[in-house]
Motif scaffolding. Sequence first.
Motif, short mmCIF file in Angstrom:
data_model
loop_
_atom_site.label_atom_id
_atom_site.label_comp_id
_atom_site.label_asym_id
_atom_site.label_seq_id
_atom_site.Cartn_x
_atom_site.Cartn_y
_atom_site.Cartn_z
N UNK A 153 -31.88 10.34 51.20
CA UNK A 153 -31.57 8.95 50.87
C UNK A 153 -32.74 8.35 50.09
N UNK A 154 -32.43 7.76 48.94
CA UNK A 154 -33.41 6.98 48.20
C UNK A 154 -33.25 5.53 48.63
N UNK A 155 -34.34 4.93 49.09
CA UNK A 155 -34.25 3.54 49.55
C UNK A 155 -34.97 2.62 48.55
N UNK A 156 -34.41 1.45 48.38
CA UNK A 156 -34.93 0.46 47.45
C UNK A 156 -35.29 -0.80 48.23
N UNK A 157 -36.56 -1.17 48.17
CA UNK A 157 -37.06 -2.34 48.90
C UNK A 157 -37.88 -3.21 47.94
N UNK A 158 -37.25 -3.78 46.93
CA UNK A 158 -38.02 -4.57 45.97
C UNK A 158 -38.54 -5.86 46.60
N UNK A 159 -39.64 -6.35 46.06
CA UNK A 159 -40.08 -7.69 46.44
C UNK A 159 -38.94 -8.67 46.19
N UNK A 160 -38.80 -9.63 47.06
CA UNK A 160 -37.73 -10.62 46.90
C UNK A 160 -38.06 -11.63 45.81
N UNK A 161 -39.25 -11.52 45.27
CA UNK A 161 -39.68 -12.36 44.15
C UNK A 161 -39.58 -11.63 42.81
N UNK A 162 -39.03 -10.43 42.79
CA UNK A 162 -38.92 -9.66 41.56
C UNK A 162 -38.00 -10.37 40.58
N UNK A 163 -38.29 -10.25 39.29
CA UNK A 163 -37.44 -10.88 38.27
C UNK A 163 -36.24 -9.99 37.95
N UNK A 164 -35.19 -10.59 37.41
CA UNK A 164 -34.04 -9.81 36.96
C UNK A 164 -34.43 -8.82 35.86
N UNK A 165 -35.37 -9.23 35.03
CA UNK A 165 -35.81 -8.34 33.94
C UNK A 165 -36.45 -7.06 34.49
N UNK A 166 -37.25 -7.20 35.53
CA UNK A 166 -37.86 -6.02 36.13
C UNK A 166 -36.84 -5.17 36.86
N UNK A 167 -35.86 -5.80 37.50
CA UNK A 167 -34.78 -5.03 38.12
C UNK A 167 -34.08 -4.18 37.08
N UNK A 168 -33.72 -4.80 35.97
CA UNK A 168 -33.00 -4.06 34.92
C UNK A 168 -33.86 -2.94 34.35
N UNK A 169 -35.14 -3.22 34.14
CA UNK A 169 -36.03 -2.18 33.63
C UNK A 169 -36.14 -1.02 34.61
N UNK A 170 -36.25 -1.35 35.89
CA UNK A 170 -36.36 -0.29 36.91
C UNK A 170 -35.10 0.56 36.96
N UNK A 171 -33.93 -0.07 36.82
CA UNK A 171 -32.69 0.68 36.85
C UNK A 171 -32.51 1.53 35.59
N UNK A 172 -33.04 1.06 34.47
CA UNK A 172 -33.03 1.87 33.24
C UNK A 172 -33.87 3.13 33.43
N UNK A 173 -35.03 2.98 34.05
CA UNK A 173 -35.88 4.14 34.32
C UNK A 173 -35.18 5.11 35.25
N UNK A 174 -34.57 4.56 36.29
CA UNK A 174 -33.85 5.41 37.24
C UNK A 174 -32.73 6.17 36.56
N UNK A 175 -31.97 5.50 35.70
CA UNK A 175 -30.89 6.16 34.95
C UNK A 175 -31.42 7.37 34.17
#
Length: 425
Positions: free
Chosen positions: A396-418
């Motif tokens: 299992x890969x778990x994701x525990x981002x800071x709750x203060x993370x920006x949407x831009x960083x979320x999208x960038x992180x998901x692009x890297x994961x892809x």
Amino acid sequence: MSNQSLHQRRSAAMAQGQGALHPVYVDKARNAEIWDVEGNRFIDLGAGIAVNNTGHSHPRIQAAVQAQLERFSHTCLMVTPYESAVELAEKLNDIAPGTTPKKSVFVTSGAEAVENCVKIARSYTGRPGVIAFKGGFHGRTNLTMGLTGKVKPYKAGFGPFPADIFHAPYPNAYHGVSVEESLAALDDLFVCDIEPNRVAAIIIEPVQGEGGFYPAPAEFMQALRERCDQHGILLIADEIQTGFARTGRMFATEYSGVEPDLMTMAKGIAGGFPIAAVVGKAEIMDHPGPGGLGGTYGGSPIGCAAALTVLDIIKEENLCERALSIGERMTARLRQLQQRFPARIGDVRNLGAMIAMELVVDGNVNCPDPELTKALITEAGQNGLILLSCGIRGNVVRFLPALTISDELIDESMDILDRCFATLS
């Protein structure tokens, strides 16, 4: 100075049992980003294992800690106490689920909080037994290892463990364990292993953390509450990883409407400063006599200052609501990835910003893929993304981002994961 040279020094100086998932040596961190000693930037989706819910180096927490440092750093709460600990206890008592009057005790770590819950439960009930759940994680001390329901790496070679600890299966729809089956197994423990009038407490994570991010159904939590009330057993909610807005509520137990008798709190409580707490019903908490609870560093004034600020930040920055929106945004991307790789991604699940992706072979739930999981964690790290794994099968890969993370960083992180997933698949 380089990551490699520091890692060599670490290997020579530190016990290998205290592992290092990513050989990345941090120089500075801000919100959801980390920079290593070589100047490389990483998006951090681990948040120090759900500790930095308010992000790395939140300026308000830094200011509160600095102000406290200028006054005093330690006196020992049990010797010469201070107002910040009283205020924090009052606030934790107020936000704990349920209407029964509460009291608190402060310790230093999550494992200490669990141990003290068991001490308090045994003191109050006069009973020895504790029931935990398979797949659960409650710490690395001897007692908490006994409660933990996963052998490797936490329990292997470290026994014997305390007696009168029993494990029941945790309900898990994805793996075919129904609520009814889990409750039947619990009832079977009462018939075959320990009579209910010898059980002091049942301890449960409302969302299993290390076990794989499986939420306990509300009806299961409610049934546990009923059985505990029927037999005079205390219900302990281990909210160490699920607490402080992580799941979209202040505490995950709130989703079930259940009021625990005792709760553990740690990790996200103070934005990276070591403090933990047990909060419970006042009558129960007051049963141990003076000196029976506590510890030298319990209720650190630095930790109290940070924790009070964290509570303000959660409220003023609407982090419970933010956790829900983070969960929606990330799981939408993960489900798109699952549609592209249905044979590799068996399940995507979340409760708020406690998010998991379970990897399997050929779409078979009974064929976990820990090798792909490990490879993905490594590949992501090499591409500037910090991820964590979990699960009793290591898949299992778990994701525990800071709750203060920006949407831009979320999208960038998901692009890297892809990109990383496509490379490995």
